[in-house]
Write an enzyme that holds these catalytic residues in place. Structure first.
Site, PDB file in Angstrom:
ATOM      1  N   ASP A  54       0.981  -1.277   0.070  1.00 42.30           N
ATOM      2  CA  ASP A  54      -0.083   0.075  -0.586  1.00 42.30           C
ATOM      3  C   ASP A  54       0.877   1.439  -0.369  1.00 42.30           C
ATOM      4  OD1 ASP A  54      -2.367  -1.482   0.368  1.00 42.30           O
ATOM      5  OD2 ASP A  54      -2.121  -1.286   2.280  1.00 42.30           O
TER       6      ASP A  54
HETATM    7  N1  URA Z   1      -1.286  -5.653   3.948  1.00 43.50           N
HETATM    8  C1  URA Z   1      -1.622  -4.492   4.069  1.00 43.50           C
HETATM    9  O1  URA Z   1      -2.534  -4.045   4.688  1.00 43.50           O
HETATM   10  N2  URA Z   1      -1.064  -3.897   3.495  1.00 43.50           N
HETATM   11  C2  URA Z   1       0.095  -4.091   2.368  1.00 43.50           C
HETATM   12  O2  URA Z   1       0.790  -3.099   2.234  1.00 43.50           O
HETATM   13  C3  URA Z   1       0.252  -5.131   2.316  1.00 43.50           C
HETATM   14  C4  URA Z   1      -0.100  -5.938   2.983  1.00 43.50           C
END
Ligand code: URA
Length: 235
Positions: free
Chosen positions: A103
Site C-alpha cells: 500500500d
Molecule cells: N497488507 C496490507 O494491509 N497492506 C500492505 O501493504 C501489505 C499487506
C-alpha cells in the site's frame, strides 16, 4: 541488438563511455575487433569481449527496494509518485516492475524485476510464499489474536484467511505477522477482524529473503543470485 546497446545493457558504462570504448578498438565480436556502435549482434550467440574479458549478457535484473511511504507500487500513476521512480538510472533500460504491491503507506521489502516468470511464480495464489510484516497497532495485541490468526479470521468480504503466525513483541502494540497470501489490504483487514487497527506497516521478509537492514528507506540494491533463490524458498 546494436553493439552499443548490448554494452550499455551489460552495465559497461554511459553512452559516452561506450562510444569511447568502441573507438579505442578493444571491443571484439567473435574475435574480430569492432568499432561500429550500430553493428547488429545476437546477444545469445555472439561472443563479445572487452580486451580479455568476456561480456556476460544480463537479461534479467532483480532489485530490492526499501519502499518509503508515499509511493504507489506501480510503474505509472496519474497523480502520485511510483516506486520505479526510485530506480537508479543505470538500471533504467531493464524496465522493471514491482513484484506485487505494498500500500502507499506501507514501507519495506519490495522486489522490482523484469522477470515476468518469477513474478508470476511468487504471486501465484498456489505458491503460498510467506510474507512477514512488522506491525504497530492502535491497541495492544492479545494471545487470543494469535490463536484466531492461526485458525483463520473472516475478513469484511466474508473471505476466511489461511493460517497465519502472529508473534507479539515485548511491547504488545507491536508484532510480526507472517501470512501466506496477498489479498488486498490483507494485514490491515486481518487486524480489523480482531477489533484492532494498523497504524504502521513494514514488510521485512518474503519467502526466506529478509529486507537488508542497511538499506535506508528509498534505497535500492541488486539481489545476489543466492538471494533470488531465497525469494521462492520456505524456511
Ligand atoms: N497488507 C496490507 O494491509 N497492506 C500492505 O501493504 C501489505 C499487506
Amino acid at each position: 541488438m546494436r553493439l552499443d546497446k548490448f554494452l550499455s545493457n551489460s552495465g559497461k558504462g554511459s553512452r559516452k563511455d561506450i562510444k569511447q570504448l568502441l573507438k579505442s578498438g578493444i571491443v571484439t565480436v567473435n574475435g574480430k575487433p569492432s568499432k561500429d556502435p550500430a553493428l547488429h549482434i545476437n546477444e545469445e550467440h555472439d561472443h563479445i569481449m572487452i580486451g580479455d574479458t568476456p561480456v556476460i549478457y544480463k537479461k534479467y535484473i532483480y532489485l530490492m527496494l526499501n519502499k518509503p511511504q508515499g509511493y504507489v507500487s506501480a510503474v505509472y500513476d496519474k497523480r502520485l509518485p511510483v516506486v520505479t521512480e526510485l530506480v537508479p538510472k543505470e538500471y533504467a533500460h531493464f524496465e522493471v516492475f514491482p513484484v506485487g504491491r505494498l500500500d502507499i503507506d506501507t514501507e519495506g521489502l519490495l522486489i522490482l524485476t523484469n522477470d515476468g516468470d518469477l513474478t508470476h511464480r511468487v504471486l501465484s495464489p498456489k505458491s503460498h510464499v510467506d510474507k512477514t510484516y512488522y506491525v504497530r497497532t492502535a491497541v495492544p495485541l492479545k494471545q487470543t489474536d494469535a490463536e484466531e490468526f492461526k485458525n483463520g479470521v473472516v475478513l469484511d468480504d466474508g473471505y476466511k484467511t489461511m493460517p497465519a503466525v502472529l508473534e507479539i513483541c515485548e511491547n504488545p502494540d507491536e508484532c510480526l505477522l507472517t501470512i501466506k497470501e496477498g489479498k488486498f489490504h490483507q494485514v490491515k483487514r486481518m487486524m480489523e477482524a480482531v477489533g484492532n487497527k494498523v497504524i504502521y506497516l513494514k514488510r521485512i521478509k518474503m519467502g526466506a529473503l529478509r529486507l537488508d537492514s542497511s538499506l535506508n528507506t528509498g534505497q535500492i540494491r541488486e539481489l545476489t543470485e543466492e538471494e533470488v533463490i531465497l525469494l521462492e524458498e520456505k524456511e
